[in-house]
Design an enzyme around this catalytic site. Structure first.
Site, PDB file in Angstrom:
ATOM      1  N   ARG A 225      25.577 116.490   0.183  1.00 30.53           N
ATOM      2  CA  ARG A 225      26.522 116.141   1.246  1.00 30.53           C
ATOM      3  C   ARG A 225      27.515 117.280   1.411  1.00 30.53           C
ATOM      4  O   ARG A 225      27.894 117.927   0.411  1.00 30.53           O
ATOM      5  CB  ARG A 225      27.294 114.861   0.886  1.00 30.53           C
ATOM      6  CG  ARG A 225      26.487 113.577   1.001  1.00 30.53           C
ATOM      7  CD  ARG A 225      26.144 113.249   2.453  1.00 30.53           C
ATOM      8  NE  ARG A 225      25.375 112.043   2.606  1.00 30.53           N
ATOM      9  CZ  ARG A 225      24.038 111.989   2.720  1.00 30.53           C
ATOM     10  NH1 ARG A 225      23.327 113.099   2.702  1.00 30.53           N
ATOM     11  NH2 ARG A 225      23.421 110.843   2.889  1.00 30.53           N
ATOM     12  N   HIS A 273      21.035 119.339   8.560  1.00 27.44           N
ATOM     13  CA  HIS A 273      20.787 118.087   7.833  1.00 27.44           C
ATOM     14  C   HIS A 273      19.333 117.651   8.051  1.00 27.44           C
ATOM     15  O   HIS A 273      19.046 116.512   8.426  1.00 27.44           O
ATOM     16  CB  HIS A 273      21.761 116.988   8.272  1.00 27.44           C
ATOM     17  CG  HIS A 273      21.912 115.896   7.238  1.00 27.44           C
ATOM     18  ND1 HIS A 273      23.076 115.242   6.987  1.00 27.44           N
ATOM     19  CD2 HIS A 273      21.002 115.346   6.375  1.00 27.44           C
ATOM     20  CE1 HIS A 273      22.902 114.334   6.036  1.00 27.44           C
ATOM     21  NE2 HIS A 273      21.635 114.380   5.652  1.00 27.44           N
TER      22      HIS A 273
HETATM   23  C1  OXD Z   1      19.698 110.809   3.134  1.00 29.41           C
HETATM   24  C2  OXD Z   1      19.881 111.994   3.966  1.00 29.41           C
HETATM   25  O1  OXD Z   1      20.673 110.262   2.631  1.00 29.41           O
HETATM   26  O2  OXD Z   1      18.985 112.319   4.767  1.00 29.41           O
HETATM   27  O3  OXD Z   1      18.545 110.396   2.970  1.00 29.41           O
HETATM   28  O4  OXD Z   1      20.905 112.642   3.891  1.00 29.41           O
END
Ligand code: OXD
Length: 310
Positions: A225, A273
């Site tokens: 993240r 992402h």
């Molecule tokens: C997940 C993402 O949490 O794609 O799967 O970030």
């Protein structure tokens, strides 16, 4: 039992079709067209859903993340009291993340940034031969995704280290835990891969102090993240050469703002992402399984420990 589905408009229909293909009796309501709020007993949500909205459904009992991560469902104000939270565990998600990590480990290990740069300048010059057995790859997080990616690196012959909050042991991985373990592991990581869950404890874990503990010229890979990284500290470490390059798939905020320095930084690889994208058809069986269990009052699967945050 009605189920609220809330995600990016582009994939809403794909999700609905995948769930209905397994259970045509499901009453799926596509947010914001939810109908009577008291019908909703389960919600399947991705990052953009406003958690305050979930307080409108008095009979809501289960919240399912559309990914492996659940931080978007636990951020303030959190899920409504008494609502269980489940995540996805999916082989395709795990495999995809493993591939993305390996792509970047090999990119850095094989000096690909340097060779691309040389190609642009038509420079024919061999760089020192990379040695797999001497390139130590450290993992922050050895959950589903971290353990798999660590195994892939191990199978290629890289020495692999791993750090977790609480003690963990994994064959072929030198394991560390807790704050002292982190300080002991970082100086031994030539490549550091972050695959931790984002919790109040791990937010900002890649900061000036931890980056300074890496060997000079280490590489950083973040597929977890954006909140794990203190961006100003990483940019400063790149500037000083403490960090040689970084591969980043996740950002805070997302999308990465157009004027963010990462976009044009010659030593930063940006992906949107996209390291590991949920494929509705693949995860639908476990989602439907949980909805059936909820309906029948049986124990739910892949539940998140709300106190721990993952
Ligand atoms: C997940 C993402 O949490 O794609 O799967 O970030």
């Amino acid at each position: 039992m009605a189920v609220l589905l809330s995600t990016k408009p582009a994939v809403m229909e794909e999700w609905r079709a995948a769930l209905l293909a397994l259970d045509p009796t499901l009453d799926i309501r596509l947010y914001p067209e939810v109908g009577a709020p008291q019908d909703i007993e389960a919600a399947i949500c991705w990052t953009s859903h406003d958690l305050a909205d979930l307080r409108r459904y008095p009979r809501l009992r289960l919240l399912i993340s559309m990914g492996a991560g659940v931080d978007h469902l636990l951020r303030p104000p959190g899920p409504p009291p008494g609502v269980a939270v489940a995540r996805l565990k999916d082989e395709l998600l795990t495999t995809a993340m493993g591939e993305w990590v390996l792509l970047n480990v090999l990119r850095f290990h094989r000096q690909d940034l340097e060779y691309r740069d040389q190609q642009r300048q038509r420079i024919w010059r061999e760089l020192p031969a990379p040695e797999t057995a001497r390139r130590r790859v450290g993992f922050l997080g050895l959950g589903e995704l971290g353990a798999h990616a660590a195994g892939l690196c191990r199978s290629l012959g890289f020495p692999v280290l791993g750090w977790t909050r609480t003690p963990r042991s994994l064959p072929g991985v030198e394991c560390f835990h807790g704050p002292e373990g982190l300080a002991a592991m970082l100086p031994r990581c030539d490549i550091l891969v972050c695959l931790l869950p984002l919790t109040p404890q791990t937010r900002g874990i890649l900061n000036a102090r931890t980056l300074s503990l890496l060997p000079r010229g280490a590489y950083v890979i973040n597929g977890a993240r954006g909140g794990h990284v203190v961006d100003a500290d990483l940019l400063a470490a790149l500037e000083s050469g403490q960090v040689a390059a970084a591969a980043l798939d996740v950002f805070d905020p997302e999308p990465l703002p157009p004027d963010h320095p990462y976009w044009t930084h010659p030593r930063v690889i940006v992906t949107p992402h996209a390291a590991s994208i949920t494929i509705p058809r693949s995860v639908a069986p476990q989602v439907v399984e949980n909805l059936v269990r909820l309906r029948e009052g049986r124990p739910l699967i892949h539940l998140v420990d709300l106190a721990r945050g993952y």
